[in-house]
Write an enzyme that holds these catalytic residues in place. Sequence first.
Site, PDB file in Angstrom:
ATOM      1  N   HIS A  61       0.840  -1.205   0.000  1.00  0.00           N
ATOM      2  CA  HIS A  61       0.000   0.000   0.000  1.00  0.00           C
ATOM      3  C   HIS A  61       0.874   1.254   0.000  1.00  0.00           C
ATOM      4  O   HIS A  61       1.298   1.732   1.045  1.00  0.00           O
ATOM      5  CB  HIS A  61      -0.894  -0.023   1.247  1.00  0.00           C
ATOM      6  CG  HIS A  61      -1.922   1.069   1.278  1.00  0.00           C
ATOM      7  ND1 HIS A  61      -3.145   0.901   1.888  1.00  0.00           N
ATOM      8  CD2 HIS A  61      -1.925   2.332   0.800  1.00  0.00           C
ATOM      9  CE1 HIS A  61      -3.851   2.024   1.779  1.00  0.00           C
ATOM     10  NE2 HIS A  61      -3.124   2.911   1.125  1.00  0.00           N
ATOM     11  N   ARG A  65       2.188   8.817  -6.639  1.00  0.00           N
ATOM     12  CA  ARG A  65       1.833  10.132  -7.231  1.00  0.00           C
ATOM     13  C   ARG A  65       2.186  10.288  -8.708  1.00  0.00           C
ATOM     14  O   ARG A  65       2.207  11.416  -9.211  1.00  0.00           O
ATOM     15  CB  ARG A  65       2.518  11.268  -6.452  1.00  0.00           C
ATOM     16  CG  ARG A  65       2.382  11.209  -4.939  1.00  0.00           C
ATOM     17  CD  ARG A  65       0.941  11.273  -4.503  1.00  0.00           C
ATOM     18  NE  ARG A  65       0.828  11.480  -3.064  1.00  0.00           N
ATOM     19  CZ  ARG A  65      -0.213  11.078  -2.353  1.00  0.00           C
ATOM     20  NH1 ARG A  65      -1.229  10.453  -2.929  1.00  0.00           N
ATOM     21  NH2 ARG A  65      -0.269  11.312  -1.073  1.00  0.00           N
ATOM     22  N   ASN A  95      -4.921   6.402  -6.836  1.00  0.00           N
ATOM     23  CA  ASN A  95      -5.348   7.811  -6.788  1.00  0.00           C
ATOM     24  C   ASN A  95      -4.292   8.756  -7.339  1.00  0.00           C
ATOM     25  O   ASN A  95      -3.833   9.686  -6.690  1.00  0.00           O
ATOM     26  CB  ASN A  95      -5.786   8.219  -5.369  1.00  0.00           C
ATOM     27  CG  ASN A  95      -4.676   8.105  -4.338  1.00  0.00           C
ATOM     28  OD1 ASN A  95      -3.692   7.394  -4.539  1.00  0.00           O
ATOM     29  ND2 ASN A  95      -4.826   8.801  -3.240  1.00  0.00           N
ATOM     30  N   ASP A 153      -9.064   3.550  -3.036  1.00  0.00           N
ATOM     31  CA  ASP A 153      -8.426   4.046  -1.812  1.00  0.00           C
ATOM     32  C   ASP A 153      -8.574   5.543  -1.626  1.00  0.00           C
ATOM     33  O   ASP A 153      -8.399   6.324  -2.551  1.00  0.00           O
ATOM     34  CB  ASP A 153      -6.934   3.711  -1.800  1.00  0.00           C
ATOM     35  CG  ASP A 153      -6.318   4.087  -0.469  1.00  0.00           C
ATOM     36  OD1 ASP A 153      -6.681   3.463   0.534  1.00  0.00           O
ATOM     37  OD2 ASP A 153      -5.508   5.031  -0.427  1.00  0.00           O
ATOM     38  N   HIS A 179     -10.593   1.066   1.679  1.00  0.00           N
ATOM     39  CA  HIS A 179     -10.362   2.147   2.638  1.00  0.00           C
ATOM     40  C   HIS A 179     -11.684   2.270   3.393  1.00  0.00           C
ATOM     41  O   HIS A 179     -12.673   2.757   2.840  1.00  0.00           O
ATOM     42  CB  HIS A 179     -10.042   3.427   1.850  1.00  0.00           C
ATOM     43  CG  HIS A 179     -10.006   4.673   2.665  1.00  0.00           C
ATOM     44  ND1 HIS A 179      -8.844   5.346   2.918  1.00  0.00           N
ATOM     45  CD2 HIS A 179     -10.983   5.371   3.302  1.00  0.00           C
ATOM     46  CE1 HIS A 179      -9.111   6.410   3.672  1.00  0.00           C
ATOM     47  NE2 HIS A 179     -10.413   6.444   3.901  1.00  0.00           N
ATOM     48  N   HIS A 232      -5.199  -0.259   6.120  1.00  0.00           N
ATOM     49  CA  HIS A 232      -4.806   0.520   7.310  1.00  0.00           C
ATOM     50  C   HIS A 232      -5.808   0.530   8.470  1.00  0.00           C
ATOM     51  O   HIS A 232      -6.393   1.562   8.788  1.00  0.00           O
ATOM     52  CB  HIS A 232      -4.435   1.954   6.919  1.00  0.00           C
ATOM     53  CG  HIS A 232      -5.317   2.619   5.887  1.00  0.00           C
ATOM     54  ND1 HIS A 232      -6.691   2.661   5.975  1.00  0.00           N
ATOM     55  CD2 HIS A 232      -4.996   3.268   4.742  1.00  0.00           C
ATOM     56  CE1 HIS A 232      -7.173   3.307   4.933  1.00  0.00           C
ATOM     57  NE2 HIS A 232      -6.162   3.676   4.166  1.00  0.00           N
ATOM     58  N   ASP A 305       1.268   2.743   3.679  1.00  0.00           N
ATOM     59  CA  ASP A 305       0.415   3.851   3.233  1.00  0.00           C
ATOM     60  C   ASP A 305       1.278   5.101   2.968  1.00  0.00           C
ATOM     61  O   ASP A 305       0.858   6.225   3.252  1.00  0.00           O
ATOM     62  CB  ASP A 305      -0.700   4.152   4.249  1.00  0.00           C
ATOM     63  CG  ASP A 305      -1.793   5.035   3.659  1.00  0.00           C
ATOM     64  OD1 ASP A 305      -1.772   5.284   2.439  1.00  0.00           O
ATOM     65  OD2 ASP A 305      -2.670   5.482   4.421  1.00  0.00           O
ATOM     66  N   HIS A 309       3.372  14.317   0.463  1.00  0.00           N
ATOM     67  CA  HIS A 309       2.753  15.613   0.152  1.00  0.00           C
ATOM     68  C   HIS A 309       3.839  16.672   0.272  1.00  0.00           C
ATOM     69  O   HIS A 309       4.695  16.595   1.163  1.00  0.00           O
ATOM     70  CB  HIS A 309       1.621  15.938   1.131  1.00  0.00           C
ATOM     71  CG  HIS A 309       0.426  15.044   0.967  1.00  0.00           C
ATOM     72  ND1 HIS A 309      -0.402  15.092  -0.133  1.00  0.00           N
ATOM     73  CD2 HIS A 309      -0.073  14.073   1.761  1.00  0.00           C
ATOM     74  CE1 HIS A 309      -1.364  14.187  -0.005  1.00  0.00           C
ATOM     75  NE2 HIS A 309      -1.186  13.545   1.133  1.00  0.00           N
TER      76      HIS A 309
HETATM   77  O1  DOR Z   1      -3.544   9.651   4.785  1.00  0.00           O
HETATM   78  C1  DOR Z   1      -3.878   9.236   3.690  1.00  0.00           C
HETATM   79  N1  DOR Z   1      -3.325   9.707   2.557  1.00  0.00           N
HETATM   80  N2  DOR Z   1      -4.847   8.316   3.596  1.00  0.00           N
HETATM   81  C2  DOR Z   1      -5.366   7.943   2.440  1.00  0.00           C
HETATM   82  O2  DOR Z   1      -6.236   7.122   2.458  1.00  0.00           O
HETATM   83  C3  DOR Z   1      -4.907   8.547   1.178  1.00  0.00           C
HETATM   84  C4  DOR Z   1      -3.544   9.071   1.314  1.00  0.00           C
HETATM   85  C5  DOR Z   1      -3.127   9.974   0.194  1.00  0.00           C
HETATM   86  O3  DOR Z   1      -3.321   9.626  -0.969  1.00  0.00           O
HETATM   87  O4  DOR Z   1      -2.543  11.022   0.473  1.00  0.00           O
END
Ligand code: DOR
Length: 423
Positions: A61, A65, A95, A153, A179, A232, A305, A309
């Site tokens: 998981h 990006r 995603n 997710d 999720h 998770h 996970d 960012h």
């Molecule tokens: O904290 C998270 N970030 N949980 C998720 O389910 C998605 C993920 C993300 O894509 O940033």
Amino acid sequence: MNLRIENGRIIDPANNIDKTGTLVIRNGKIAGIEKAKTARRAKGSFDATGMVICPGLVDMHVHLRDPGQEYKEDIESGSLAAVKGGFTTLACMPNTDPINDNPSVTEYMIKKTRRVGLIHLYPIAAISKGSQGKELTEFGVLKRAGAVAFSDDGQPTRAGLMRRALEYASQFDMPILDHCEERDLSRDGVMHEGEVSALLGLKGWPGEAESTIVYRNIQLAAMTQARIHMCHLSTSESVAQVRAGKRAGVRVTAEVAPHHLFLEDRALESFSTNLKVNPPLRSRPHIRSLRQGLKQDVIDAIATDHAPHADFEKQTVFESAPFGLLGLQTALPLGLQLCHEKVLTLKQLISKLTILPARILNIPHGTLTVGSRADVTIFAPSRVWQFRAEDIVSKSHNSPFIGREMRGEVIRTIHNGRVVYSV
Ligand code: DOR
């Protein structure tokens, strides 16, 4: 290319191996295990005395990006973070932008990973087109393109669609990864709902928003006899539901992320946005249940996970920051901490980071079986080091573990018989 990794503790839970010896690699494949010896070292050998030699780690998981948000991470930087963390195989969530809901995105991910050449990547395709929760994607076509599972997710899947997705996926013997979040309960929540959220004046995301969906999913998996995997897990009640489901013979599996095993909601008193994650960090009793669920094998896998960012996105007020934190470089040492604390045995930890996630995804990884691809991780289980911001090779820096003292360090990572990371 031949390699000999000498005199290490070889742990391969898939084959019930735990012994000191020399792992021999020939032509990119595992050739066998020889007895430990003190003789002079041959060319191409590495002395692993005092170290653990195990199958390359598998993270089922992650968020890479790529395509679309390469300023946060891309397949190359994600691969670098993986091998530095001891991972040789990743499964990435859909995603991205565009969403991985069609074979061209799946194929792009696989091709780019091969070009980078550091890891194996298995894309998880979206359950619904655009992950919008309306129309199912074409599972058969996505499977042929290389997808190994389906998930929306980050987005909850409503019950009717989940039922159909389970029925459809079972025709291909593929799991649905969910999720678990009931948005009607969690809406606008930014942290665990409880004493601390009340104190801080932040909107809460109650544990029941997760466990009600875990329960529903188990019911639907029982009804359809399909395979469901819970992403998770973060609450005591979710662990109880999965335990009950397994006892009842439902084909349910579950994962937990390291941060949910180590960080409490109380830490949010700092308002650090690197602690903002979905599902949120919970309170101590939940952490205790998750650890117990892991120990008792109710929770099968540890998955990071990994959710990069950018600084500019995280450097804002808590309510507006995106959910997610980095995981690839810290998962193994945090897992080893569970062994030092006697929550898990080393063999159990390694199985939850190798063969168990590989089995859930039905991929040929996570073992040192003779003839299999030589993906190997070598680590010093007790070496103490500090995780510093400068150590991060991801493009993003959103780790709440920066500055933490770790015990257990990856020394080498081998992918297809080639050393792809070395301290
Ligand atoms: O904290 C998270 N970030 N949980 C998720 O389910 C998605 C993920 C993300 O894509 O940033």
